[in-house]
Design a protein around this motif. Structure first.
Motif, PDB file in Angstrom:
ATOM      1  N   VAL A 113     -50.240 -12.225  16.494  1.00 16.98           N
ATOM      2  CA  VAL A 113     -49.838 -10.825  16.655  1.00 16.98           C
ATOM      3  C   VAL A 113     -48.816 -10.443  15.604  1.00 16.98           C
ATOM      4  O   VAL A 113     -48.622  -9.266  15.316  1.00 16.98           O
ATOM      5  CB  VAL A 113     -49.248 -10.539  18.045  1.00 16.98           C
ATOM      6  CG1 VAL A 113     -50.307 -10.228  19.034  1.00 16.98           C
ATOM      7  CG2 VAL A 113     -48.356 -11.655  18.510  1.00 16.98           C
ATOM      8  N   GLY A 114     -48.151 -11.461  15.015  1.00 20.69           N
ATOM      9  CA  GLY A 114     -47.129 -11.195  14.004  1.00 20.69           C
ATOM     10  C   GLY A 114     -47.645 -10.462  12.788  1.00 20.69           C
ATOM     11  O   GLY A 114     -46.861  -9.818  12.069  1.00 20.69           O
ATOM     12  N   ILE A 115     -48.963 -10.520  12.531  1.00 18.70           N
ATOM     13  CA  ILE A 115     -49.472  -9.825  11.361  1.00 18.70           C
ATOM     14  C   ILE A 115     -49.568  -8.317  11.600  1.00 18.70           C
ATOM     15  O   ILE A 115     -49.870  -7.571  10.678  1.00 18.70           O
ATOM     16  CB  ILE A 115     -50.857 -10.351  10.948  1.00 18.70           C
ATOM     17  CG1 ILE A 115     -51.753 -10.318  12.167  1.00 18.70           C
ATOM     18  CG2 ILE A 115     -50.802 -11.704  10.340  1.00 18.70           C
ATOM     19  CD1 ILE A 115     -53.129  -9.970  11.830  1.00 18.70           C
ATOM     20  N   PRO A 124     -47.353  -5.828  11.934  1.00 13.33           N
ATOM     21  CA  PRO A 124     -46.634  -4.922  11.035  1.00 13.33           C
ATOM     22  C   PRO A 124     -47.250  -4.867   9.643  1.00 13.33           C
ATOM     23  O   PRO A 124     -47.280  -3.804   9.010  1.00 13.33           O
ATOM     24  CB  PRO A 124     -45.218  -5.498  10.989  1.00 13.33           C
ATOM     25  CG  PRO A 124     -45.306  -6.858  11.517  1.00 13.33           C
ATOM     26  CD  PRO A 124     -46.439  -6.867  12.470  1.00 13.33           C
ATOM     27  N   ILE A 125     -47.775  -6.003   9.158  1.00 14.07           N
ATOM     28  CA  ILE A 125     -48.382  -6.014   7.822  1.00 14.07           C
ATOM     29  C   ILE A 125     -49.623  -5.137   7.808  1.00 14.07           C
ATOM     30  O   ILE A 125     -49.837  -4.331   6.893  1.00 14.07           O
ATOM     31  CB  ILE A 125     -48.736  -7.458   7.426  1.00 14.07           C
ATOM     32  CG1 ILE A 125     -47.459  -8.291   7.363  1.00 14.07           C
ATOM     33  CG2 ILE A 125     -49.472  -7.494   6.115  1.00 14.07           C
ATOM     34  CD1 ILE A 125     -47.692  -9.763   7.353  1.00 14.07           C
ATOM     35  N   MET A 174     -48.815  -1.581   7.763  1.00 13.60           N
ATOM     36  CA  MET A 174     -48.375  -1.163   6.434  1.00 13.60           C
ATOM     37  C   MET A 174     -49.562  -0.954   5.500  1.00 13.60           C
ATOM     38  O   MET A 174     -49.570  -0.055   4.676  1.00 13.60           O
ATOM     39  CB  MET A 174     -47.466  -2.246   5.882  1.00 13.60           C
ATOM     40  CG  MET A 174     -46.234  -1.726   5.207  1.00 13.60           C
ATOM     41  SD  MET A 174     -45.208  -3.115   4.817  1.00 13.60           S
ATOM     42  CE  MET A 174     -44.054  -3.049   6.126  1.00 13.60           C
ATOM     43  N   TRP A 175     -50.569  -1.818   5.628  1.00 13.04           N
ATOM     44  CA  TRP A 175     -51.709  -1.749   4.709  1.00 13.04           C
ATOM     45  C   TRP A 175     -52.686  -0.647   5.065  1.00 13.04           C
ATOM     46  O   TRP A 175     -53.218   0.029   4.199  1.00 13.04           O
ATOM     47  CB  TRP A 175     -52.470  -3.086   4.698  1.00 13.04           C
ATOM     48  CG  TRP A 175     -51.762  -4.170   3.968  1.00 13.04           C
ATOM     49  CD1 TRP A 175     -50.515  -4.088   3.407  1.00 13.04           C
ATOM     50  CD2 TRP A 175     -52.229  -5.485   3.717  1.00 13.04           C
ATOM     51  NE1 TRP A 175     -50.190  -5.282   2.844  1.00 13.04           N
ATOM     52  CE2 TRP A 175     -51.223  -6.159   3.012  1.00 13.04           C
ATOM     53  CE3 TRP A 175     -53.398  -6.168   4.031  1.00 13.04           C
ATOM     54  CZ2 TRP A 175     -51.351  -7.478   2.603  1.00 13.04           C
ATOM     55  CZ3 TRP A 175     -53.526  -7.467   3.631  1.00 13.04           C
ATOM     56  CH2 TRP A 175     -52.513  -8.121   2.918  1.00 13.04           C
ATOM     57  N   ILE A 213     -52.833  -3.344  21.529  1.00 12.90           N
ATOM     58  CA  ILE A 213     -51.683  -2.693  22.162  1.00 12.90           C
ATOM     59  C   ILE A 213     -50.390  -3.072  21.446  1.00 12.90           C
ATOM     60  O   ILE A 213     -49.550  -2.211  21.168  1.00 12.90           O
ATOM     61  CB  ILE A 213     -51.621  -3.058  23.664  1.00 12.90           C
ATOM     62  CG1 ILE A 213     -52.802  -2.416  24.382  1.00 12.90           C
ATOM     63  CG2 ILE A 213     -50.326  -2.578  24.281  1.00 12.90           C
ATOM     64  CD1 ILE A 213     -52.849  -2.690  25.852  1.00 12.90           C
ATOM     65  N   VAL A 214     -50.243  -4.350  21.117  1.00 11.46           N
ATOM     66  CA  VAL A 214     -49.008  -4.761  20.442  1.00 11.46           C
ATOM     67  C   VAL A 214     -48.922  -4.118  19.061  1.00 11.46           C
ATOM     68  O   VAL A 214     -47.843  -3.718  18.627  1.00 11.46           O
ATOM     69  CB  VAL A 214     -48.922  -6.298  20.361  1.00 11.46           C
ATOM     70  CG1 VAL A 214     -47.751  -6.718  19.508  1.00 11.46           C
ATOM     71  CG2 VAL A 214     -48.777  -6.879  21.745  1.00 11.46           C
ATOM     72  N   PHE A 243     -47.148  -0.911  18.849  1.00 10.95           N
ATOM     73  CA  PHE A 243     -45.687  -0.864  18.895  1.00 10.95           C
ATOM     74  C   PHE A 243     -45.098  -0.666  17.505  1.00 10.95           C
ATOM     75  O   PHE A 243     -43.960  -0.250  17.355  1.00 10.95           O
ATOM     76  CB  PHE A 243     -45.109  -2.154  19.495  1.00 10.95           C
ATOM     77  CG  PHE A 243     -45.472  -2.372  20.930  1.00 10.95           C
ATOM     78  CD1 PHE A 243     -45.865  -1.313  21.729  1.00 10.95           C
ATOM     79  CD2 PHE A 243     -45.415  -3.632  21.491  1.00 10.95           C
ATOM     80  CE1 PHE A 243     -46.203  -1.508  23.052  1.00 10.95           C
ATOM     81  CE2 PHE A 243     -45.753  -3.836  22.818  1.00 10.95           C
ATOM     82  CZ  PHE A 243     -46.149  -2.772  23.587  1.00 10.95           C
ATOM     83  N   PHE A 244     -45.860  -1.010  16.462  1.00 12.84           N
ATOM     84  CA  PHE A 244     -45.322  -0.970  15.102  1.00 12.84           C
ATOM     85  C   PHE A 244     -45.620   0.348  14.403  1.00 12.84           C
ATOM     86  O   PHE A 244     -45.469   0.447  13.202  1.00 12.84           O
ATOM     87  CB  PHE A 244     -45.894  -2.113  14.271  1.00 12.84           C
ATOM     88  CG  PHE A 244     -45.340  -3.442  14.645  1.00 12.84           C
ATOM     89  CD1 PHE A 244     -44.126  -3.880  14.143  1.00 12.84           C
ATOM     90  CD2 PHE A 244     -46.015  -4.266  15.514  1.00 12.84           C
ATOM     91  CE1 PHE A 244     -43.606  -5.100  14.493  1.00 12.84           C
ATOM     92  CE2 PHE A 244     -45.511  -5.493  15.874  1.00 12.84           C
ATOM     93  CZ  PHE A 244     -44.303  -5.905  15.361  1.00 12.84           C
TER      94      PHE A 244
END
Lengths: 293, 370
Positions: free
Chosen positions: B220-222, B224-225, B228-229, B307-308, B311-312
């Motif tokens: 899930v950490g990807i 935000p990337i 952005m892309w 869903i996560v 959040f970003f």
């Protein structure tokens, strides 16, 4: 070199190298538009291909940071900066790790207890098991922000709210694995315990529990990775205070791609270390119990 | 009756008896006894009567009827009391014990083959679910739990029915666009890549350990990337879902393709079957249980990922967006409404995949055994 040999070290290394090459190539491709734009604005007309490539690999806020940028950032934030500093990745990793471990411990204990009840009580098995499976089809991570914010509102802050999310994610594999493990003794062995006139407690500690341990460790490896995911997501809604999740969120707010990628790698390294740690404990325990390799 | 069942029955009887002698609740500033509400007193007497009359021949249906009456009467008095007293909680406890006794008795009856497990087995988990809802409602409303902490199910339901259009828009944005598209593409890509690398033992040996390692990572950490892309709208969420679902599918499909035995493969060779014929007629059907395992894991991962990722950063619609903004406004019942919908969508998604699995792998022992 025998590439068809038994080991998988060589193929894995080659695939990793291939990923690295693809990554560098993708860096050039994805960062090129911005770099060309920069050249045009600064009226740099005579740029050589080599200069162009090195420039795309070393931008300040690249679309895709190159591997060495991430490595340098990782090195800088772990080794150079003091551990107590807010810029230190070790500090943030520790914040996440403590929540992960607390959640993992609570999840494992809860999972084992539930499994013991389920194995020993038919009604529990029938009533709980369907709901335990259903509980995992609920996107719990979606509830994470609410649990955090609501618990903050009633003055429960710090580790516990994050750990609760980790607990929810990590108890499931433990329950499923332990139910399977505690049921794995064969009828023959159970009958033998019966002929010894063993009580249920004795049967549990002398037969069921030892038989279930390998299952427990296998599911704990899955649980610890899930627990880390829970802790990271649990850090998102607190508004980027501390932890790897906060680094991810902060990086995405300020467009610090290198920071996002280094946090992501730190999380991956942490996940790997945690799984390895469980594996080491497993080997020690199994050896103490007299298993021969 | 087993010792546990005897203990349950005894406790339920004692709780019912005690209900008659302690204040039930506070009504208009005055503590009132149980016989202020005649159904409550009647329930306590009937519970004791049934337990005493039937003792060892207590049938599951009686317990179930008593527990159901307790739930209805308890919830019925909720709107007429200011604050719950000890009697209220005793009725709740005795009703809970009767529901538990029902589960115990029915499980015992199914075990001794007195009633069919297929026809009645589902009642046990259903009763637990209903009991939890009743306890939730009774505790939050009777105990005066602040709605910020935990709203009662009835107000969540009221919120769901009141804001259906909003929920539908969120559902469309998150589930129909991000989740389904990402799921289809991610699982499809994982499946095709698995078939592609299956022909090369070298790639298989190189990619498989990495694939299983990556599927354990916090992917899930990807999010935000990807945001952005690919921007704020659903394509970035679909991208997160694709990446999250790709690796579990890859690993499971490769494992499944190895599942067919050498005997069967040899037989295909004696039939002079080519690679593709062997793949479609033997290896893919044999891989189906593994493939569906991957599909099931991914069905929950996909929803979490989408869903996560919201959040970003997202447009002003979507389940993750709604959850994070309504939490900020302390509008907790709306959050619970979204969660209920997400849970329903997740369970239905999982259930549909399971149904398809049962249809496709009808030959597998786990399906044939029932």
């Amino acid at each position: 070199m025998n590439l068809r040999g038994a080991g998988s070290a060589v193929p894995v290394t080659i695939v990793l190298l291939a990923i690295l090459v693809i990554w560098y190539a993708a860096t050039i491709w994805l960062n090129a538009p911005w770099q060309l734009d920069m050249y045009q604005r600064n009226h740099v007309t005579a740029w050589s291909p080599t200069q162009f490539v090195t420039d795309t690999w070393n931008q300040d806020r690249p679309v895709l940071p190159s591997p060495h940028q991430v490595a340098v950032e990782l090195w800088k934030t772990t080794a150079v900066v003091a551990v107590s500093s807010k810029k230190s990745l070790i500090y943030h990793a520790w914040v996440t790790l403590s929540a992960t471990l607390l959640g993992f411990a609570m999840g494992s204990v809860l999972g084992i207890l539930l499994a013991v009840f389920i194995v020993h009580n038919n009604a529990m098995d029938r009533s709980l098991m369907p709901w335990i499976v259903a509980s995992q089809t609920v996107p719990i991570l979606a509830i994470a922000p609410m649990i955090i914010v609501v618990l903050n509102a009633v003055n429960i802050t710090g580790l516990l709210p994050k750990s609760l999310i980790s607990t929810y994610l990590s108890f499931f594999p433990v329950v499923v694995g332990m139910v399977k493990g505690l049921r794995s003794p064969e009828q023959l062995q159970l009958d033998l315990m019966h002929t010894y006139n063993a009580s249920r407690l004795q049967t549990f500690f002398k037969l069921r529990w030892p038989t279930a341990l390998p299952y427990l460790f296998t599911s704990m490896k899955i649980a610890v990775a899930a627990s880390l995911v829970g802790a990271i997501v649990g850090e998102l809604p607190t508004g980027a205070v501390a932890g790897l999740g906060a680094r991810l969120l902060g990086g995405s707010y300020y467009g610090q791609t290198v920071q996002i990628w280094s946090a992501l790698f730190a999380a991956s390294i942490l996940a790997g270390l945690l799984v390895i740690a469980v594996g080491i404990v497993e080997r020690l325990v199994v050896r103490r119990m007299g298993a021969r390799p | 009756m087993t010792p546990l069942q005897k203990a349950l029955a005894l406790l339920a009887g004692l709780a019912s008896l005690a209900t008659l002698f302690v204040p039930y609740a506070v009504v208009q500033g005055q503590p009132v006894p149980a016989w202020y509400f005649s159904p409550v007193a009647a329930l306590a007497v009937v519970t004791i009567g049934i337990l005493l009359t039937f003792r060892n021949a207590l049938r599951p249906a009686y317990c179930w009827a008593v527990a159901l009456c307790a739930a209805i009467i308890l919830l019925g008095t909720l709107s007429r009391i200011d604050k719950a007293g000890p009697g209220f909680w005793l009725v709740l406890v005795s009703g809970w014990l009767m529901a538990w006794l029902f589960a115990e008795r029915l499980a015992g009856a199914i075990r001794s083959k007195k009633v069919g497990g297929r026809a009645f087995g589902f009642l046990i988990p259903l009763t637990l679910g209903a009991a939890i809802l009743v306890i939730w409602e009774a505790v939050t409303r009777g105990g005066g739990v602040p709605t910020v902490l935990l709203p009662p199910p009835s107000s969540i339901w009221a919120r769901i029915t009141a804001s259906l259009p909003l929920l539908a828009a969120d559902f469309q944005q998150t589930f129909l666009k991000a989740v389904l598209i990402g799921y289809a593409l991610g699982c499809g890509a994982g499946f095709l890549v698995a078939i592609a690398i299956d022909r090369s033992p070298f790639l298989k040996r190189g990619l498989l350990p990495l694939g299983s390692f990556v599927s354990a990572l916090p992917m899930v950490g990807i999010a935000p990337i990807m945001v952005m892309w690919f921007g704020f709208d659903w394509p970035s969420k679909a991208a997160v879902v694709i990446i999250m679902t790709f690796f579990p599918m890859l690993v499971n499909t490769v494992a499944g393709l190895n599942a067919s035995g050498s005997m069967e493969r040899d037989m295909m060779r004696t039939y002079a079957a080519g690679y593709w014929q062997t793949l479609f007629k033997l290896r893919l059907p044999a891989a189906a249980p593994f493939i569906f395992n991957g599909l099931k894991i991914n069905s929950t991962l996909a929803l979490i990922g989408a869903i996560v990722a919201e959040f970003f950063g997202t447009p002003i619609v979507g389940m993750g967006f709604r959850i994070s903004t309504e939490v900020g406004k302390m509008n907790v019942d709306m959050v619970w409404a979204e969660i209920a919908m997400a849970a329903l969508a997740g369970s239905l998604f999982y259930g549909i995949v399971t149904l398809v699995e049962r249809g496709v792998t009808f030959w597998h022992p786990s399906v044939r055994g029932g």
